[in-house]
Write a protein that holds these residues in place. Sequence first.
Motif, short mmCIF file in Angstrom:
data_model
loop_
_atom_site.label_atom_id
_atom_site.label_comp_id
_atom_site.label_asym_id
_atom_site.label_seq_id
_atom_site.Cartn_x
_atom_site.Cartn_y
_atom_site.Cartn_z
N GLU A 146 0.84 -1.20 0.00
CA GLU A 146 0.00 0.00 0.00
C GLU A 146 0.88 1.25 0.00
N GLU A 147 0.45 2.27 -0.74
CA GLU A 147 1.19 3.53 -0.80
C GLU A 147 0.33 4.64 -0.21
N ILE A 148 0.97 5.46 0.63
CA ILE A 148 0.27 6.56 1.31
C ILE A 148 1.07 7.84 1.08
N ARG A 149 0.39 8.85 0.55
CA ARG A 149 1.04 10.15 0.36
C ARG A 149 1.21 10.85 1.72
N PHE A 150 2.26 11.61 1.85
CA PHE A 150 2.53 12.32 3.10
C PHE A 150 1.40 13.28 3.47
N ASP A 151 0.74 13.86 2.47
CA ASP A 151 -0.33 14.80 2.78
C ASP A 151 -1.58 14.09 3.32
N GLN A 152 -1.60 12.75 3.28
CA GLN A 152 -2.71 11.97 3.84
C GLN A 152 -2.43 11.52 5.27
N LEU A 153 -1.17 11.55 5.69
CA LEU A 153 -0.78 11.04 7.00
C LEU A 153 -1.34 11.89 8.14
N VAL A 154 -1.78 11.21 9.18
CA VAL A 154 -2.22 11.86 10.41
C VAL A 154 -1.20 11.59 11.50
N ARG A 155 -0.79 10.31 11.62
CA ARG A 155 0.16 9.95 12.69
C ARG A 155 0.91 8.69 12.31
N VAL A 156 2.20 8.65 12.67
CA VAL A 156 3.04 7.47 12.55
C VAL A 156 3.58 7.18 13.93
N GLY A 157 3.25 6.00 14.46
CA GLY A 157 3.61 5.70 15.85
C GLY A 157 2.89 6.67 16.76
N LYS A 158 3.64 7.38 17.58
CA LYS A 158 3.04 8.36 18.49
C LYS A 158 3.30 9.79 18.03
N VAL A 159 3.83 9.95 16.83
CA VAL A 159 4.17 11.27 16.31
C VAL A 159 3.10 11.71 15.31
N ALA A 160 2.46 12.82 15.63
CA ALA A 160 1.40 13.36 14.77
C ALA A 160 1.98 14.27 13.69
N ALA A 161 1.28 14.35 12.58
CA ALA A 161 1.65 15.29 11.53
C ALA A 161 1.49 16.71 12.06
N ASP A 162 2.21 17.64 11.49
CA ASP A 162 2.22 19.02 11.96
C ASP A 162 0.83 19.65 12.02
N SER A 163 -0.06 19.26 11.15
CA SER A 163 -1.38 19.89 11.09
C SER A 163 -2.37 19.34 12.11
N TYR A 164 -1.95 18.39 12.96
CA TYR A 164 -2.82 17.82 13.98
C TYR A 164 -2.24 18.06 15.36
N ASP A 165 -3.01 18.75 16.22
CA ASP A 165 -2.54 19.00 17.58
C ASP A 165 -3.00 17.88 18.51
N SER A 166 -2.56 17.92 19.77
CA SER A 166 -2.87 16.85 20.72
C SER A 166 -4.37 16.73 20.98
N GLY A 167 -5.14 17.79 20.84
CA GLY A 167 -6.58 17.75 21.03
C GLY A 167 -7.28 16.83 20.04
N TYR A 168 -6.69 16.65 18.87
CA TYR A 168 -7.27 15.80 17.84
C TYR A 168 -7.34 14.35 18.29
N PHE A 169 -6.45 13.96 19.21
CA PHE A 169 -6.32 12.56 19.61
C PHE A 169 -6.87 12.28 21.02
N LYS A 170 -7.66 13.18 21.59
CA LYS A 170 -8.14 13.01 22.96
C LYS A 170 -8.93 11.72 23.17
N CYS A 171 -9.67 11.25 22.21
CA CYS A 171 -10.48 10.04 22.37
C CYS A 171 -9.74 8.78 21.92
N ASP A 172 -8.54 8.92 21.42
CA ASP A 172 -7.78 7.79 20.91
C ASP A 172 -6.99 7.16 22.05
N LEU A 173 -7.25 5.89 22.34
CA LEU A 173 -6.52 5.21 23.43
C LEU A 173 -5.48 4.29 22.91
#
Length: 77
Positions: free
Chosen positions: A50-77
Amino acid sequence: MEAVTEAVQKKTSQRIQYYSDINEFITVTAMIKRVEEKSGKLTLELATGEEIRFDQLVRVGKVAADSYDSGYFKCDL
């Protein structure tokens, strides 16, 4: 980019979250095989092929893309 580069070097499976071309939020656990430029856009290729463009990425491991702040992941456990 650092998190992706590190994941490629470690050759371990990572939790990867991204939006598909039809705007589905997808979470997979897979190994990142390589990073390359395709059609002028950085793309990562998973071991699954599978190929994923960088502009589609939200998070890799525990590191979020620049356009997503910590509030975006509040419900993610």
